[in-house]
Design a protein around this motif. Structure first.
Motif, PDB file in Angstrom:
ATOM      1  N   LEU A  65       0.829  -1.160   0.000  1.00 23.89           N
ATOM      2  CA  LEU A  65       0.021  -0.012  -0.085  1.00 23.89           C
ATOM      3  C   LEU A  65       0.932   1.106  -0.169  1.00 23.89           C
ATOM      4  CD1 LEU A  65      -2.826  -0.790   2.421  1.00 23.89           C
ATOM      5  CD2 LEU A  65      -3.021  -0.553  -0.024  1.00 23.89           C
ATOM      6  N   VAL A  66       1.926   1.371   0.887  1.00 18.19           N
ATOM      7  CA  VAL A  66       2.663   2.569   0.896  1.00 18.19           C
ATOM      8  C   VAL A  66       3.473   2.609  -0.384  1.00 18.19           C
ATOM      9  CG1 VAL A  66       4.832   3.445   2.048  1.00 18.19           C
ATOM     10  CG2 VAL A  66       3.006   2.385   3.587  1.00 18.19           C
ATOM     11  N   THR A  67       4.004   1.666  -1.043  1.00 18.20           N
ATOM     12  CA  THR A  67       4.714   1.658  -2.311  1.00 18.20           C
ATOM     13  C   THR A  67       3.745   2.066  -3.331  1.00 18.20           C
ATOM     14  OG1 THR A  67       6.097  -0.165  -1.624  1.00 18.20           O
ATOM     15  CG2 THR A  67       5.992   0.388  -4.122  1.00 18.20           C
ATOM     16  N   VAL A  68       2.484   1.590  -3.476  1.00 19.62           N
ATOM     17  CA  VAL A  68       1.626   2.112  -4.506  1.00 19.62           C
ATOM     18  C   VAL A  68       1.237   3.744  -4.091  1.00 19.62           C
ATOM     19  CG1 VAL A  68      -0.969   1.962  -5.042  1.00 19.62           C
ATOM     20  CG2 VAL A  68       0.417  -0.062  -4.843  1.00 19.62           C
ATOM     21  N   ALA A  69       1.083   3.946  -2.896  1.00 18.32           N
ATOM     22  CA  ALA A  69       0.880   5.541  -2.512  1.00 18.32           C
ATOM     23  C   ALA A  69       1.919   6.392  -2.983  1.00 18.32           C
ATOM     24  CB  ALA A  69       0.581   5.661  -1.209  1.00 18.32           C
TER      25      ALA A  69
ATOM     26  N   SER B 164     -13.396   7.803   9.078  1.00 16.62           N
ATOM     27  CA  SER B 164     -12.670   7.422   7.807  1.00 16.62           C
ATOM     28  C   SER B 164     -11.854   8.742   7.375  1.00 16.62           C
ATOM     29  CB  SER B 164     -13.928   8.172   6.716  1.00 16.62           C
ATOM     30  OG  SER B 164     -14.831   6.908   6.674  1.00 16.62           O
ATOM     31  N   PHE B 165     -11.626   9.652   8.386  1.00 15.92           N
ATOM     32  CA  PHE B 165     -10.746  10.900   8.396  1.00 15.92           C
ATOM     33  C   PHE B 165      -9.536  11.015   9.394  1.00 15.92           C
ATOM     34  CE2 PHE B 165     -14.407  11.710   5.843  1.00 15.92           C
ATOM     35  CZ  PHE B 165     -13.815  11.690   4.562  1.00 15.92           C
ATOM     36  N   GLN B 166      -9.968   9.888  10.342  1.00 17.27           N
ATOM     37  CA  GLN B 166      -8.872   9.993  11.356  1.00 17.27           C
ATOM     38  C   GLN B 166      -8.063   8.581  11.545  1.00 17.27           C
ATOM     39  OE1 GLN B 166     -12.013  10.044  14.511  1.00 17.27           O
ATOM     40  NE2 GLN B 166     -12.196  12.097  14.354  1.00 17.27           N
ATOM     41  N   ALA B 167      -6.879   8.731  12.160  1.00 16.26           N
ATOM     42  CA  ALA B 167      -6.144   7.532  12.306  1.00 16.26           C
ATOM     43  C   ALA B 167      -6.830   6.338  13.153  1.00 16.26           C
ATOM     44  CB  ALA B 167      -4.761   7.879  12.754  1.00 16.26           C
ATOM     45  N   PRO B 168      -6.682   5.132  12.900  1.00 13.48           N
ATOM     46  CA  PRO B 168      -5.833   4.738  12.022  1.00 13.48           C
ATOM     47  C   PRO B 168      -6.505   4.273  10.522  1.00 13.48           C
ATOM     48  CG  PRO B 168      -7.075   2.871  13.471  1.00 13.48           C
ATOM     49  CD  PRO B 168      -7.264   3.988  14.049  1.00 13.48           C
ATOM     50  N   VAL B 169      -7.876   4.600  10.454  1.00  9.11           N
ATOM     51  CA  VAL B 169      -8.463   4.426   9.204  1.00  9.11           C
ATOM     52  C   VAL B 169      -7.633   5.234   8.125  1.00  9.11           C
ATOM     53  CG1 VAL B 169     -10.501   4.439   7.856  1.00  9.11           C
ATOM     54  CG2 VAL B 169     -10.583   3.446  10.287  1.00  9.11           C
ATOM     55  N   TYR B 170      -7.625   6.570   8.561  1.00 13.60           N
ATOM     56  CA  TYR B 170      -7.237   7.597   7.459  1.00 13.60           C
ATOM     57  C   TYR B 170      -5.712   8.024   7.968  1.00 13.60           C
ATOM     58  CZ  TYR B 170      -6.433  11.548   4.675  1.00 13.60           C
ATOM     59  OH  TYR B 170      -5.695  12.470   3.771  1.00 13.60           O
ATOM     60  N   THR B 171      -4.535   7.552   6.595  1.00 11.13           N
ATOM     61  CA  THR B 171      -3.540   8.450   6.902  1.00 11.13           C
ATOM     62  C   THR B 171      -3.355   8.808   5.339  1.00 11.13           C
ATOM     63  OG1 THR B 171      -2.443   6.138   6.029  1.00 11.13           O
ATOM     64  CG2 THR B 171      -2.457   6.835   8.244  1.00 11.13           C
ATOM     65  N   TRP B 172      -2.303   9.721   5.099  1.00 12.41           N
ATOM     66  CA  TRP B 172      -2.260  10.316   3.540  1.00 12.41           C
ATOM     67  C   TRP B 172      -1.576   8.828   2.639  1.00 12.41           C
ATOM     68  CZ3 TRP B 172       1.888   9.560   0.330  1.00 12.41           C
ATOM     69  CH2 TRP B 172       1.847  10.292  -0.972  1.00 12.41           C
ATOM     70  N   GLU B 173      -0.966   8.224   3.227  1.00 13.10           N
ATOM     71  CA  GLU B 173      -0.682   6.948   2.384  1.00 13.10           C
ATOM     72  C   GLU B 173      -1.670   5.941   2.052  1.00 13.10           C
ATOM     73  OE1 GLU B 173       0.865   7.551   5.211  1.00 13.10           O
ATOM     74  OE2 GLU B 173       3.082   7.991   4.924  1.00 13.10           O
ATOM     75  N   MET B 174      -2.658   5.716   2.990  1.00  9.89           N
ATOM     76  CA  MET B 174      -3.777   5.125   2.593  1.00  9.89           C
ATOM     77  C   MET B 174      -4.797   5.680   1.545  1.00  9.89           C
ATOM     78  SD  MET B 174      -3.239   2.500   4.314  1.00  9.89           S
ATOM     79  CE  MET B 174      -1.519   2.791   3.951  1.00  9.89           C
ATOM     80  N   ALA B 175      -4.699   7.041   1.766  1.00 12.60           N
ATOM     81  CA  ALA B 175      -5.747   7.831   0.739  1.00 12.60           C
ATOM     82  C   ALA B 175      -5.346   7.783  -0.571  1.00 12.60           C
ATOM     83  CB  ALA B 175      -6.076   9.228   1.270  1.00 12.60           C
ATOM     84  N   ALA B 176      -3.837   8.047  -0.695  1.00  8.18           N
ATOM     85  CA  ALA B 176      -3.237   8.175  -2.035  1.00  8.18           C
ATOM     86  C   ALA B 176      -3.192   6.597  -2.643  1.00  8.18           C
ATOM     87  CB  ALA B 176      -1.659   8.404  -1.711  1.00  8.18           C
ATOM     88  N   ALA B 177      -3.141   5.527  -1.926  1.00  9.40           N
ATOM     89  CA  ALA B 177      -3.099   4.266  -2.426  1.00  9.40           C
ATOM     90  C   ALA B 177      -4.427   4.251  -3.033  1.00  9.40           C
ATOM     91  CB  ALA B 177      -2.743   3.330  -1.387  1.00  9.40           C
ATOM     92  N   TRP B 178      -5.509   4.334  -2.113  1.00 11.83           N
ATOM     93  CA  TRP B 178      -6.832   4.397  -2.603  1.00 11.83           C
ATOM     94  C   TRP B 178      -6.914   4.923  -3.863  1.00 11.83           C
ATOM     95  CZ3 TRP B 178     -11.303   2.618  -3.872  1.00 11.83           C
ATOM     96  CH2 TRP B 178     -12.409   3.414  -4.175  1.00 11.83           C
ATOM     97  N   GLN B 179      -6.866   6.109  -4.064  1.00  4.94           N
ATOM     98  CA  GLN B 179      -6.849   6.940  -5.180  1.00  4.94           C
ATOM     99  C   GLN B 179      -6.151   6.181  -6.445  1.00  4.94           C
ATOM    100  OE1 GLN B 179      -4.561  10.641  -5.722  1.00  4.94           O
ATOM    101  NE2 GLN B 179      -6.636  11.595  -6.421  1.00  4.94           N
ATOM    102  N   ALA B 180      -4.838   5.682  -6.106  1.00  5.10           N
ATOM    103  CA  ALA B 180      -4.260   4.832  -7.262  1.00  5.10           C
ATOM    104  C   ALA B 180      -5.149   3.800  -7.757  1.00  5.10           C
ATOM    105  CB  ALA B 180      -2.825   4.437  -6.960  1.00  5.10           C
ATOM    106  N   TYR B 181      -5.591   3.005  -6.570  1.00  3.93           N
ATOM    107  CA  TYR B 181      -6.183   1.710  -7.232  1.00  3.93           C
ATOM    108  C   TYR B 181      -7.608   2.142  -7.858  1.00  3.93           C
ATOM    109  CZ  TYR B 181      -3.685  -1.752  -4.362  1.00  3.93           C
ATOM    110  OH  TYR B 181      -2.756  -2.540  -3.746  1.00  3.93           O
ATOM    111  N   SER B 182      -8.402   3.209  -7.378  1.00  2.18           N
ATOM    112  CA  SER B 182      -9.612   3.515  -7.918  1.00  2.18           C
ATOM    113  C   SER B 182      -9.416   3.880  -9.568  1.00  2.18           C
ATOM    114  CB  SER B 182     -10.196   4.907  -7.318  1.00  2.18           C
ATOM    115  OG  SER B 182     -11.360   5.354  -7.772  1.00  2.18           O
ATOM    116  N   ASN B 183      -8.113   4.749  -9.752  1.00  2.00           N
ATOM    117  CA  ASN B 183      -7.811   5.177 -11.163  1.00  2.00           C
ATOM    118  C   ASN B 183      -7.604   4.020 -11.974  1.00  2.00           C
ATOM    119  OD1 ASN B 183      -8.172   7.994 -10.379  1.00  2.00           O
ATOM    120  ND2 ASN B 183      -6.066   8.203 -10.338  1.00  2.00           N
ATOM    121  N   ALA B 184      -6.835   2.874 -11.361  1.00  2.00           N
ATOM    122  CA  ALA B 184      -6.453   1.825 -12.088  1.00  2.00           C
ATOM    123  C   ALA B 184      -7.467   0.891 -12.379  1.00  2.00           C
ATOM    124  CB  ALA B 184      -5.158   0.889 -11.267  1.00  2.00           C
ATOM    125  N   SER B 185      -8.667   0.839 -11.529  1.00  3.16           N
ATOM    126  CA  SER B 185      -9.681  -0.068 -11.642  1.00  3.16           C
ATOM    127  C   SER B 185     -10.508   0.064 -13.057  1.00  3.16           C
ATOM    128  CB  SER B 185     -10.650   0.267 -10.364  1.00  3.16           C
ATOM    129  OG  SER B 185     -11.205   1.352 -10.456  1.00  3.16           O
TER     130      SER B 185
END
Length: 207
Positions: free
Chosen positions: A30-34, A105-126
């Motif tokens: 996830l961090v690498t994808v982010a 959804s906007f607080q740790a541990p659910v939300y971090t910048w890495e998780m949001a950036a990874a989600w965006q990358a996956y969403s685009n790739a989907s």
């Protein structure tokens, strides 16, 4: 200590090591994808992030694609576990639980910048890779299945502008949009503002 007890302890230790290593690979993916997007998430970079050998990935996953899909599913599952815990808290009112689920959804541990950036990358790739579509579909449905009953409870107390399932689906879409905005840093949205926007949406579901 009996031989059986010793064997059970060894098996338990080995199982714990396996879980630890697998979680480390999922987190590293996830961090690498982010950091580098889907295309840039190479095996070498994932292994470097996890401080693991290349062979470890093939020991736990069939290939890199299998790891990336598992990492996406794990991201959703961990976030959903927090939301489920909030939803089950009968000491809180339905409206409070809905707000708390959205806010989580906007607080740790659910939300971090890495998780949001990874989600965006996956969403685009989907859009081009169907392997990522199923975890996204499942996460959407799990969220709706968790939140819609709370909106239904709320509807028993006061009228809603939307049907419970429509309100839950809209909240999920709203949260995803805010995640994308925060990951891209396009609109300079902070966690506090995102939480406020979700509160406005939820209150707006009421007549």
């Amino acid at each position: 200590m009996s031989l059986v007890t010793k064997q059970q302890k060894i098996r338990r230790t080995q199982a714990e090591i396996r879980v630890f290593r697998e979680k480390a690979l999922l987190r590293a993916a996830l961090v690498t994808v982010a950091k580098f997007d889907i295309e840039g998430a190479t095996v070498a970079r994932i292994c470097a992030e996890a401080d693991a050998s290349r062979g470890l990935i093939t020991h736990y996953f069939d290939n890199k694609e299998d790891l990336l899909v598992a990492a996406l599913s794990n991201l959703f599952n961990e976030a959903q576990s927090f939301k489920d815990a909030i939803a089950r808290d009968d000491n809180l009112s339905a409206i409070t639980r809905i707000h708390d689920i959205a806010n989580s959804s906007f607080q740790a541990p659910v939300y971090t910048w890495e998780m949001a950036a990874a989600w965006q990358a996956y969403s685009n790739a989907s859009r081009f890779n169907k392997a990522y579509q199923e975890p996204i579909r499942l996460s959407t449905q799990k969220f709706i299945n968790t939140v819609a009953p709370l909106f239904k409870l709320l509807a028993a107390e006061q009228p809603l502008r939307l049907q419970p399932e429509e309100a839950a689906r809209g909240l999920f879409i709203f949260i995803n949009g805010l995640w994308n905005s925060m990951a891209s840093e396009e609109n300079d949205i902070r966690a506090e503002e995102a939480i406020m926007q979700c509160d406005v949406y939820i209150n707006g579901c009421l007549k």
